[in-house]
Design an enzyme around this catalytic site. Structure first.
Site, PDB file in Angstrom:
ATOM      1  N   ARG A 176       0.880  -1.185   0.000  1.00 48.71           N
ATOM      2  CA  ARG A 176       0.000   0.000   0.000  1.00 48.71           C
ATOM      3  C   ARG A 176       0.908   1.223   0.000  1.00 48.71           C
ATOM      4  O   ARG A 176       1.698   1.428   0.928  1.00 48.71           O
ATOM      5  CB  ARG A 176      -0.914   0.017   1.230  1.00 48.71           C
ATOM      6  CG  ARG A 176      -1.616   1.360   1.404  1.00 48.71           C
ATOM      7  CD  ARG A 176      -2.716   1.343   2.430  1.00 48.71           C
ATOM      8  NE  ARG A 176      -3.893   0.674   1.900  1.00 48.71           N
ATOM      9  CZ  ARG A 176      -5.120   0.783   2.433  1.00 48.71           C
ATOM     10  NH1 ARG A 176      -5.321   1.529   3.507  1.00 48.71           N
ATOM     11  NH2 ARG A 176      -6.142   0.160   1.891  1.00 48.71           N
ATOM     12  N   HIS A 193      -7.400   0.805  -6.390  1.00 47.68           N
ATOM     13  CA  HIS A 193      -7.615  -0.013  -5.186  1.00 47.68           C
ATOM     14  C   HIS A 193      -8.330  -1.301  -5.614  1.00 47.68           C
ATOM     15  O   HIS A 193      -9.489  -1.542  -5.280  1.00 47.68           O
ATOM     16  CB  HIS A 193      -8.460   0.782  -4.184  1.00 47.68           C
ATOM     17  CG  HIS A 193      -8.467   0.209  -2.795  1.00 47.68           C
ATOM     18  ND1 HIS A 193      -7.693  -0.870  -2.419  1.00 47.68           N
ATOM     19  CD2 HIS A 193      -9.154   0.576  -1.681  1.00 47.68           C
ATOM     20  CE1 HIS A 193      -7.914  -1.134  -1.149  1.00 47.68           C
ATOM     21  NE2 HIS A 193      -8.790  -0.286  -0.670  1.00 47.68           N
ATOM     22  N   GLN A 212     -10.228  -3.818  -3.133  1.00 45.25           N
ATOM     23  CA  GLN A 212     -11.547  -3.386  -2.676  1.00 45.25           C
ATOM     24  C   GLN A 212     -12.617  -3.756  -3.692  1.00 45.25           C
ATOM     25  O   GLN A 212     -13.731  -4.137  -3.341  1.00 45.25           O
ATOM     26  CB  GLN A 212     -11.547  -1.870  -2.439  1.00 45.25           C
ATOM     27  CG  GLN A 212     -12.866  -1.356  -1.893  1.00 45.25           C
ATOM     28  CD  GLN A 212     -13.156  -1.875  -0.489  1.00 45.25           C
ATOM     29  OE1 GLN A 212     -12.305  -1.776   0.390  1.00 45.25           O
ATOM     30  NE2 GLN A 212     -14.344  -2.423  -0.274  1.00 45.25           N
ATOM     31  N   ASP A 267     -17.148   7.357  -1.715  1.00 46.82           N
ATOM     32  CA  ASP A 267     -15.892   7.237  -0.959  1.00 46.82           C
ATOM     33  C   ASP A 267     -15.637   8.611  -0.343  1.00 46.82           C
ATOM     34  O   ASP A 267     -16.319   9.596  -0.686  1.00 46.82           O
ATOM     35  CB  ASP A 267     -14.766   6.830  -1.947  1.00 46.82           C
ATOM     36  CG  ASP A 267     -13.428   6.521  -1.267  1.00 46.82           C
ATOM     37  OD1 ASP A 267     -13.383   6.415  -0.026  1.00 46.82           O
ATOM     38  OD2 ASP A 267     -12.417   6.407  -1.997  1.00 46.82           O
ATOM     39  N   CYS A 277     -16.258   1.843   0.582  1.00 44.59           N
ATOM     40  CA  CYS A 277     -15.102   1.000   0.943  1.00 44.59           C
ATOM     41  C   CYS A 277     -14.729   1.133   2.414  1.00 44.59           C
ATOM     42  O   CYS A 277     -14.086   0.239   2.962  1.00 44.59           O
ATOM     43  CB  CYS A 277     -13.911   1.310   0.047  1.00 44.59           C
ATOM     44  SG  CYS A 277     -13.283   2.995   0.191  1.00 44.59           S
ATOM     45  N   ARG A 283     -13.605  -8.422   2.051  1.00 43.44           N
ATOM     46  CA  ARG A 283     -12.171  -8.186   1.812  1.00 43.44           C
ATOM     47  C   ARG A 283     -11.395  -9.449   2.176  1.00 43.44           C
ATOM     48  O   ARG A 283     -10.467  -9.853   1.470  1.00 43.44           O
ATOM     49  CB  ARG A 283     -11.661  -7.001   2.663  1.00 43.44           C
ATOM     50  CG  ARG A 283     -12.192  -5.635   2.268  1.00 43.44           C
ATOM     51  CD  ARG A 283     -11.727  -5.195   0.904  1.00 43.44           C
ATOM     52  NE  ARG A 283     -10.283  -5.168   0.796  1.00 43.44           N
ATOM     53  CZ  ARG A 283      -9.500  -4.154   1.174  1.00 43.44           C
ATOM     54  NH1 ARG A 283     -10.040  -3.058   1.652  1.00 43.44           N
ATOM     55  NH2 ARG A 283      -8.186  -4.203   1.030  1.00 43.44           N
TER      56      ARG A 283
HETATM   57  N1  NVA Z   1      -9.855   6.772  -1.570  1.00 47.65           N
HETATM   58  C1  NVA Z   1      -9.489   6.377  -0.222  1.00 47.65           C
HETATM   59  C2  NVA Z   1      -9.750   4.925  -0.004  1.00 47.65           C
HETATM   60  C3  NVA Z   1      -9.415   4.439   1.371  1.00 47.65           C
HETATM   61  C4  NVA Z   1      -9.623   2.965   1.544  1.00 47.65           C
HETATM   62  C5  NVA Z   1      -8.027   6.720   0.020  1.00 47.65           C
HETATM   63  O1  NVA Z   1      -7.215   6.515  -0.894  1.00 47.65           O
HETATM   64  O2  NVA Z   1      -7.709   7.211   1.097  1.00 47.65           O
HETATM   65  N1   CP Z   2     -11.222   0.034   2.523  1.00 48.36           N
HETATM   66  C1   CP Z   2      -9.951  -0.042   2.958  1.00 48.36           C
HETATM   67  O1   CP Z   2      -9.017  -0.276   2.189  1.00 48.36           O
HETATM   68  O2   CP Z   2      -9.812   0.155   4.297  1.00 48.36           O
HETATM   69  P1   CP Z   2      -8.440   0.344   5.101  1.00 48.36           P
HETATM   70  O3   CP Z   2      -7.862   1.683   4.701  1.00 48.36           O
HETATM   71  O4   CP Z   2      -8.860   0.321   6.537  1.00 48.36           O
HETATM   72  O5   CP Z   2      -7.495  -0.762   4.750  1.00 48.36           O
END
Ligand code: NVA
Ligand code: CP
Length: 303
Positions: A103, A130, A133, A218, A258, A286
């Site tokens: 990540r 992502h 997800q 989101d 998500c 997930r």
């Molecule tokens: N769009 C959000 C998703 C978090 C799971 C981010 O990138 O922070």
């Molecule tokens: N939806 C998701 O990826 O959650 P986290 O940021 O908690 O991993």
């Protein structure tokens, strides 16, 4: 051959459908308390440059259920955080572990890692995509409604990493995607263009929600955009998913997010906690979808 999962386009449509069916099988097995440990002594390394609850716990629990092990590696504690090149980390880690999840911020970082990795690399979120997800979202849709081919999905909000993955999903599983976002917050034009006429883009949230079978949103400011929170809150004020917006969608439309959600910002508490919301199934999936992914990548790469 080593297979990676950096975007949904790394799997064929058939592989994706099989994986989603397998995810539901693994879910049923886990719910029955069946022990299934095909990956004894296998290790997943998880590199995190951003925070996480669901991604970390689902991968870690999934590997434990498979009889394997997961290592949580925050960039604050590894040499990557002190400037060791990702290519070097990829060469070293892939001599020690069996599979890697990353990540991070720039999507390019994960591509550079994957180029040097001799073991499968999974995208656990970048600024651009992502895909894990989406596996969970699609599994949730299939479990509640059956095949998604031909259905209409409304993406309301930012043209962000989740939105890009929805565009790829529409392309792979042949559904219609209506994107409603403020001017200046559109997804990448090239990603949309590749999905052809399945994508409809509007700057009016109610218009985007029309005839939708699924409404998804989101956060307005993603990780790394915390400084833009106020300007984004102003730009997105007409893009909240609330009761009125849900009334523009089909009567039996589902709602997904998500998570983490900001209640009464991008979605009202009423919708998030309401009867159309499947966000808790979505979060649980997930675990199952990623177990199916790990199984697919480890088996495909050892074949
Ligand atoms: N769009 C959000 C998703 C978090 C799971 C981010 O990138 O922070
Ligand atoms: N939806 C998701 O990826 O959650 P986290 O940021 O908690 O991993």
């Amino acid at each position: 051959m080593t297979r990676h999962f950096l975007t949904l386009l790394d799997l064929s449509s058939d592989e994706l459908r099989d994986l989603l069916a397998r995810a539901s099988e693994l879910k049923a097995m886990q719910h029955k308390g069946e022990s299934y440990t095909p990956f004894n002594n296998k290790t997943l390394a998880m590199l995190f440059d951003k925070s996480s609850t669901r991604t970390r716990v689902s991968f870690e629990a999934g590997m434990a259920q498979f009889g394997g092990h997961a290592l949580f590696l925050s960039s604050k504690d590894t040499q990557l955080g002190r400037g060791e090149p990702v290519e070097d980390a990829a060469r070293v880690l892939s001599r020690m572990v069996d599979i890697v999840m990353i990540r991070t911020f720039a999507h390019e970082t994960i591509e550079r890692f994957a180029r040097e990795s001799s073991v499968p690399v999974i995208n656990g979120l970048t600024d651009l995509y992502h895909p894990c997800q989406l596996l969970a979202d699609l599994q949730t849709w299939f479990e509640h409604r059956g095949d998604i081919k031909g259905a209409t999905v409304a993406w309301i909000g930012d043209g962000n990493n989740m939105c890009h993955s929805y565009v790829n999903a529409a392309r792979q599983l042949d559904f219609n995607l209506r994107i409603g976002c403020p001017t200046g917050y559109e997804p990448q034009a090239s990603t949309i263009a590749a999905a052809g006429d399945r994508i409809y883009l509007s700057h009016d949230a109610n218009d985007a929600a029309k005839n939708a079978d699924l409404v998804v949103t989101d956060v307005w400011a993603s990780m790394g955009q915390e400084q833009e929170q106020n300007s984004r809150a102003a730009a997105f004020s007409l893009f909240q998913v609330n009761k009125l917006l849900m009334q523009c969608a089909n009567k039996d439309a589902l709602f997904m997010h998500c998570l983490p959600a900001h209640r009464d910002e991008e979605v009202t508490t009423e919708v998030l906690e309401g009867p159309q919301s499947v966000v808790w199934d979505e979060a649980e999936n997930r675990l199952h979808a990623q177990k199916a992914l790990i199984e697919f990548l480890l088996n495909a790469s050892s074949a």
